[in-house]
Scaffold this active site. Structure first.
Site, PDB file in Angstrom:
ATOM      1  N   TRP A 168      -6.364  -1.488   4.636  1.00  0.00           N
ATOM      2  CA  TRP A 168      -6.510  -2.940   3.820  1.00  0.00           C
ATOM      3  C   TRP A 168      -5.808  -3.807   5.004  1.00  0.00           C
ATOM      4  O   TRP A 168      -4.763  -3.624   5.207  1.00  0.00           O
ATOM      5  CB  TRP A 168      -5.812  -3.092   2.429  1.00  0.00           C
ATOM      6  CG  TRP A 168      -6.639  -2.306   1.458  1.00  0.00           C
ATOM      7  CD1 TRP A 168      -7.570  -1.638   1.626  1.00  0.00           C
ATOM      8  CD2 TRP A 168      -6.138  -2.519   0.057  1.00  0.00           C
ATOM      9  NE1 TRP A 168      -8.104  -1.117   0.324  1.00  0.00           N
ATOM     10  CE2 TRP A 168      -6.912  -1.623  -0.637  1.00  0.00           C
ATOM     11  CE3 TRP A 168      -5.217  -3.090  -0.579  1.00  0.00           C
ATOM     12  CZ2 TRP A 168      -7.310  -1.615  -1.927  1.00  0.00           C
ATOM     13  CZ3 TRP A 168      -5.057  -2.919  -2.019  1.00  0.00           C
ATOM     14  CH2 TRP A 168      -6.103  -2.243  -2.681  1.00  0.00           C
ATOM     15  N   ARG A 172      -8.954 -12.518  10.490  1.00  0.00           N
ATOM     16  CA  ARG A 172      -9.829 -13.678  10.141  1.00  0.00           C
ATOM     17  C   ARG A 172     -11.251 -13.748  10.248  1.00  0.00           C
ATOM     18  O   ARG A 172     -11.715 -12.378  10.647  1.00  0.00           O
ATOM     19  CB  ARG A 172      -9.304 -14.790  11.196  1.00  0.00           C
ATOM     20  CG  ARG A 172     -10.137 -14.499  12.541  1.00  0.00           C
ATOM     21  CD  ARG A 172      -9.449 -15.667  13.716  1.00  0.00           C
ATOM     22  NE  ARG A 172     -10.202 -15.738  14.709  1.00  0.00           N
ATOM     23  CZ  ARG A 172      -9.809 -16.467  15.808  1.00  0.00           C
ATOM     24  NH1 ARG A 172      -8.503 -16.801  16.094  1.00  0.00           N
ATOM     25  NH2 ARG A 172     -10.549 -16.730  16.844  1.00  0.00           N
ATOM     26  N   GLN A 189      -6.808  -2.421  16.388  1.00  0.00           N
ATOM     27  CA  GLN A 189      -6.167  -2.318  14.964  1.00  0.00           C
ATOM     28  C   GLN A 189      -6.946  -1.578  14.057  1.00  0.00           C
ATOM     29  O   GLN A 189      -8.087  -1.109  14.607  1.00  0.00           O
ATOM     30  CB  GLN A 189      -6.597  -4.141  14.266  1.00  0.00           C
ATOM     31  CG  GLN A 189      -6.026  -5.132  15.176  1.00  0.00           C
ATOM     32  CD  GLN A 189      -4.715  -5.291  14.781  1.00  0.00           C
ATOM     33  OE1 GLN A 189      -3.586  -4.413  15.047  1.00  0.00           O
ATOM     34  NE2 GLN A 189      -4.252  -6.454  14.466  1.00  0.00           N
ATOM     35  N   HIS A 190      -6.487  -1.208  13.081  1.00  0.00           N
ATOM     36  CA  HIS A 190      -7.099  -0.141  12.109  1.00  0.00           C
ATOM     37  C   HIS A 190      -8.574  -0.488  11.791  1.00  0.00           C
ATOM     38  O   HIS A 190      -9.335   0.572  11.623  1.00  0.00           O
ATOM     39  CB  HIS A 190      -6.091   0.351  10.975  1.00  0.00           C
ATOM     40  CG  HIS A 190      -4.860   0.846  11.567  1.00  0.00           C
ATOM     41  ND1 HIS A 190      -3.710   0.806  10.591  1.00  0.00           N
ATOM     42  CD2 HIS A 190      -4.342   1.227  12.675  1.00  0.00           C
ATOM     43  CE1 HIS A 190      -2.654   1.391  11.505  1.00  0.00           C
ATOM     44  NE2 HIS A 190      -3.146   1.726  12.650  1.00  0.00           N
ATOM     45  N   ALA A 221      -1.039  -5.737   3.563  1.00  0.00           N
ATOM     46  CA  ALA A 221      -2.410  -6.049   4.523  1.00  0.00           C
ATOM     47  C   ALA A 221      -1.954  -6.515   5.761  1.00  0.00           C
ATOM     48  O   ALA A 221      -2.735  -6.440   6.800  1.00  0.00           O
ATOM     49  CB  ALA A 221      -3.377  -6.509   3.758  1.00  0.00           C
ATOM     50  N   MET A 223       0.737  -5.816   7.482  1.00  0.00           N
ATOM     51  CA  MET A 223       1.844  -5.004   7.930  1.00  0.00           C
ATOM     52  C   MET A 223       1.107  -3.894   9.005  1.00  0.00           C
ATOM     53  O   MET A 223       0.522  -3.163   8.556  1.00  0.00           O
ATOM     54  CB  MET A 223       2.707  -4.566   6.770  1.00  0.00           C
ATOM     55  CG  MET A 223       3.726  -3.517   7.352  1.00  0.00           C
ATOM     56  SD  MET A 223       4.680  -2.670   5.936  1.00  0.00           S
ATOM     57  CE  MET A 223       5.872  -1.919   6.697  1.00  0.00           C
ATOM     58  N   GLU A 231      -2.957   1.417   3.180  1.00  0.00           N
ATOM     59  CA  GLU A 231      -2.083   0.464   2.923  1.00  0.00           C
ATOM     60  C   GLU A 231      -2.025   0.597   1.242  1.00  0.00           C
ATOM     61  O   GLU A 231      -0.871   0.234   0.646  1.00  0.00           O
ATOM     62  CB  GLU A 231      -2.537  -0.731   3.253  1.00  0.00           C
ATOM     63  CG  GLU A 231      -1.919  -1.140   4.673  1.00  0.00           C
ATOM     64  CD  GLU A 231      -2.911  -0.567   5.712  1.00  0.00           C
ATOM     65  OE1 GLU A 231      -4.201   0.053   5.479  1.00  0.00           O
ATOM     66  OE2 GLU A 231      -2.820  -0.475   6.978  1.00  0.00           O
ATOM     67  N   GLU A 280      -4.371 -20.980  16.374  1.00  0.00           N
ATOM     68  CA  GLU A 280      -3.734 -19.609  16.011  1.00  0.00           C
ATOM     69  C   GLU A 280      -2.157 -19.469  15.895  1.00  0.00           C
ATOM     70  O   GLU A 280      -1.568 -20.556  16.012  1.00  0.00           O
ATOM     71  CB  GLU A 280      -4.127 -18.636  17.240  1.00  0.00           C
ATOM     72  CG  GLU A 280      -5.493 -18.366  17.457  1.00  0.00           C
ATOM     73  CD  GLU A 280      -5.993 -17.353  18.332  1.00  0.00           C
ATOM     74  OE1 GLU A 280      -5.195 -16.613  18.917  1.00  0.00           O
ATOM     75  OE2 GLU A 280      -7.214 -17.671  18.985  1.00  0.00           O
ATOM     76  N   HIS A 388       2.311   0.923  17.418  1.00  0.00           N
ATOM     77  CA  HIS A 388       1.326  -0.096  16.736  1.00  0.00           C
ATOM     78  C   HIS A 388       2.098  -1.312  16.463  1.00  0.00           C
ATOM     79  O   HIS A 388       1.214  -2.506  16.507  1.00  0.00           O
ATOM     80  CB  HIS A 388       0.888   0.784  15.650  1.00  0.00           C
ATOM     81  CG  HIS A 388      -0.113   0.012  14.886  1.00  0.00           C
ATOM     82  ND1 HIS A 388      -1.368  -0.497  15.490  1.00  0.00           N
ATOM     83  CD2 HIS A 388      -0.373  -0.700  13.531  1.00  0.00           C
ATOM     84  CE1 HIS A 388      -2.172  -1.136  14.741  1.00  0.00           C
ATOM     85  NE2 HIS A 388      -1.454  -1.326  13.351  1.00  0.00           N
TER      86      HIS A 388
HETATM   87  C1  FMN Z   1      -2.046 -15.048   7.850  1.00  0.00           C
HETATM   88  C2  FMN Z   1      -2.471 -13.570   8.799  1.00  0.00           C
HETATM   89  C3  FMN Z   1      -3.426 -13.759   9.493  1.00  0.00           C
HETATM   90  C4  FMN Z   1      -3.650 -12.476  10.400  1.00  0.00           C
HETATM   91  N1  FMN Z   1      -5.039 -12.782  11.240  1.00  0.00           N
HETATM   92  C5  FMN Z   1      -5.283 -11.690  11.922  1.00  0.00           C
HETATM   93  C6  FMN Z   1      -6.478 -11.643  12.665  1.00  0.00           C
HETATM   94  O1  FMN Z   1      -7.396 -12.599  12.788  1.00  0.00           O
HETATM   95  N2  FMN Z   1      -6.746 -10.804  13.556  1.00  0.00           N
HETATM   96  C7  FMN Z   1      -5.936  -9.444  13.670  1.00  0.00           C
HETATM   97  O2  FMN Z   1      -6.196  -8.615  14.201  1.00  0.00           O
HETATM   98  N3  FMN Z   1      -4.742  -9.451  12.899  1.00  0.00           N
HETATM   99  C8  FMN Z   1      -4.386 -10.523  11.995  1.00  0.00           C
HETATM  100  N4  FMN Z   1      -3.120 -10.516  11.324  1.00  0.00           N
HETATM  101  C9  FMN Z   1      -2.105  -9.461  11.531  1.00  0.00           C
HETATM  102  C10 FMN Z   1      -2.790  -8.046  11.070  1.00  0.00           C
HETATM  103  O3  FMN Z   1      -3.154  -8.414   9.949  1.00  0.00           O
HETATM  104  C11 FMN Z   1      -1.604  -7.217  11.432  1.00  0.00           C
HETATM  105  O4  FMN Z   1      -1.356  -6.812  12.533  1.00  0.00           O
HETATM  106  C12 FMN Z   1      -1.927  -5.749  10.480  1.00  0.00           C
HETATM  107  O5  FMN Z   1      -1.050  -4.784  10.823  1.00  0.00           O
HETATM  108  C13 FMN Z   1      -3.316  -5.214  10.769  1.00  0.00           C
HETATM  109  O6  FMN Z   1      -3.618  -3.955   9.955  1.00  0.00           O
HETATM  110  P1  FMN Z   1      -3.591  -2.876  10.785  1.00  0.00           P
HETATM  111  O7  FMN Z   1      -2.278  -2.438  11.131  1.00  0.00           O
HETATM  112  O8  FMN Z   1      -3.973  -1.912   9.455  1.00  0.00           O
HETATM  113  O9  FMN Z   1      -4.637  -2.834  11.761  1.00  0.00           O
HETATM  114  C14 FMN Z   1      -3.046 -11.611  10.541  1.00  0.00           C
HETATM  115  C15 FMN Z   1      -1.851 -11.472   9.873  1.00  0.00           C
HETATM  116  C16 FMN Z   1      -1.475 -12.647   8.985  1.00  0.00           C
HETATM  117  C17 FMN Z   1       0.005 -12.396   7.930  1.00  0.00           C
HETATM  118 MN    MN Z   2      -3.296  -0.045   8.727  1.00  0.00          MN
END
Ligand code: FMN
Ligand code: MN
Length: 497
Positions: A168, A172, A189-190, A221, A223, A231, A280, A388
């Site tokens: 989870w 964007r 990213q995951h 989500a 994190m 998650e 951004e 990560h």
């Molecule tokens: C408001 C908000 C918007 C975000 N937008 C993006 C995004 O567009 N692309 C992205 O890769 N991470 C974005 N993130 C960060 C990811 O959610 C974050 O790095 C998360 O750890 C990704 O999940 P994963 O670690 O399971 O891959 C955003 C975080 C927040 C709080």
């Molecule tokens: Mn993850």
């Protein structure tokens, strides 16, 4: 209603904000084309109460938008309260308690969601030809954006093909047309890793997107938990009870039963379309978009009078700082402690737009290590930039534990007065660079590395358990008894506060 209900259900969360006078219901008609976003930017930048837009021009009757869901408050005593409420924590919560709560869940046993047959998110269903995302109040967020964004505070749901890893994650999503979306799925990213597993099998990735999830779920989500950690199970550990999930209509994925809106479909195997630009997290707007994966929508389910929460990204503090920055801080603190480093606290100062992390070093333990600034920086760089979570935030500022790193004025003071220009700035040009970091140049981006640095703000004496000089301040320059006397006589002196 307990505080924990606010973590479990967005509508309870809003009721609690209302009770605290931290919600403004906007009942006049507003336009999703820039007007809503402009109001949200005012709210972030002036630290005002969260706006709930109840009347949106041309949108599905009854549909609503929530702005600044984790914005900061003006009153410093409760400035983190909207963020803290995502975790069911009290209004006066400080960053240290937030980080501690998030980390405790890492040590707790994961609790898998409970699968239920029905839930509020199934109150309305659009299937097949009925699907029309343009009926929802999808906002245009900045005038330079390449399109309207339905996903700025919602999360992707995907699962590895073997069913062992549920991911989870916030990412964007831009509206292309009524049945099509576009957004990044970076390979680091995951969502990108899981999509690659499906691609290896020659299949599109089954996918869902959740808007208006339980506040604790949206925070998690955002994190960077390690790969292969699910998650939803971590959210169960955080809440001490399982989340309730229902099955999607058109694929086998499970989504929060009380979400406001769930979009279902698949991430196409290889179709791409122009996505962005979008203002951004670092506070800038690029000139052009990029080709990104296409998401095909096969169903939408939603609650009665659905609420679409949004983040209007830009200069701090918005949710990319308050949610993402806080969750990163908790994860890097865990990682660095696991690596045996004497780090007491980590904090991504919101003012630095998720572009720096500050670390507080236990100077007593540091002295026992008999190390040097360079060796410490190397050890930190190794544990941090290759992780990560740490990979996402390119600058690391290392200070002694006499500094409260959650107070930006103390961090600035340490940075200005303790880091020696020739001896304390350590670039790590070979460590992987996060492509969204705004100062990376074309060569860095092509190489996939560069832009990372550790700045040491520990005096040489602090490596030996001593301090170079004592601090000149109220707390350090007067005997305790005199400090107390001054405080006791404060009003007598003629000050009214
Ligand atoms: C408001 C908000 C918007 C975000 N937008 C993006 C995004 O567009 N692309 C992205 O890769 N991470 C974005 N993130 C960060 C990811 O959610 C974050 O790095 C998360 O750890 C990704 O999940 P994963 O670690 O399971 O891959 C955003 C975080 C927040 C709080
Ligand atoms: Mn993850």
């Amino acid at each position: 209603m307990s505080l924990r209900d606010s973590a479990l259900d967005l509508r309870c969360f809003l009721q609690e904000l209302k009770r605290r006078d931290d919600l403004t219901e906007v009942n006049v008609e507003v336009d999703a084309d820039l007007e809503i976003a402009a109001i949200c930017r005012q709210v972030y930048e002036k630290r005002l109460s969260a706006p709930l837009f109840n009347q949106i021009k041309d949108a599905l009757p009854g549909s609503r938008v929530l702005g600044a869901p984790a914005g900061m408050l003006r009153d410093s005593a409760v400035e983190y309260s909207r963020l803290a409420l995502h975790f069911g924590l009290p209004a006066e919560t400080r960053p240290q308690q937030l980080v501690q709560t998030i980390r405790q869940a890492m040590k707790a046993t994961p609790i898998k969601p409970r699968q239920v047959a029905n839930g509020p998110v199934k109150q309305h269903r659009w299937l097949g030809d009925e699907v029309d995302l343009t009926r929802l109040p999808v906002p245009m967020l900045h005038q330079q954006d390449g399109g309207r964004y339905i996903g700025t505070y919602g999360f992707h749901v995907v699962q590895s093909p073997d069913g062992n890893w549920d991911s989870w994650s916030i990412g964007r999503l831009m509206l292309v047309d009524g049945k099509t979306l576009a957004g990044p799925t970076f390979p680091t990213q995951h969502i990108g890793m899981i999509r690659e597993m499906w691609t290896q099998q020659g299949k599109a990735t089954p996918w869902a997107f959740v808007l208006g999830a339980p506040p604790a779920a949206i925070a998690v989500a955002g994190m960077p938990l390690p790969a292969f950690v699910s998650e939803p199970d971590y959210i169960g550990a955080l809440l001490g009870e399982p989340l309730e999930v229902v099955q999607a209509e058109t694929n086998a994925l499970w989504v929060p039963a009380n979400a406001e809106i769930v979009i279902e479909g698949e991430i196409s195997l290889e179709e791409t379309v122009m996505e962005g630009p979008m203002g951004e997290y670092h506070g800038y707007q690029r000139d052009t978009g990029k080709l990104q994966p296409v998401f095909h929508v096969t169903a939408v389910t939603f609650r009665e009078r659905p609420i679409l929460p949004i983040c209007v990204a830009g200069v701090p503090a918005e949710e990319n700082h308050t949610i993402w920055g806080t969750m990163i801080a908790a994860q890097v603190l865990e990682d660095l402690q696991q690596a045996g480093l004497p780090v007491e606290m980590a904090w991504c100062s919101y003012e630095a737009a998720s572009c720096w992390t500050v670390l507080a070093i236990n100077t007593q333990k540091l002295a026992e290590m008999r190390t040097s600034a360079k060796a410490l920086a190397d050890q930190i760089a190794h544990a941090y930039f290759d992780s990560h979570a740490g990979y996402l935030v390119p600058k690391v500022i290392v200070v002694g534990d006499d500094i409260d790193i959650t107070r930006i004025e103390e961090v600035v003071w340490a940075l200005a007065t303790r880091a020696h220009p020739q001896h304390d700035y350590f670039p790590y040009p070979d460590k992987p660079g996060f492509p969204l970091v705004p100062y990376l140049n074309a060569a860095d981006l092509a190489a996939g590395k560069g832009g990372n640095m550790v700045i040491n703000c520990l005096y040489p004496e602090q490596f030996e358990g001593k301090m170079r000089a004592s601090t000149a301040s109220f707390a350090h320059s007067y005997p305790d008894a005199l400090q107390q006397q001054v405080l006791d006589r404060w009003q007598e002196y003629g000050f009214n506060r």
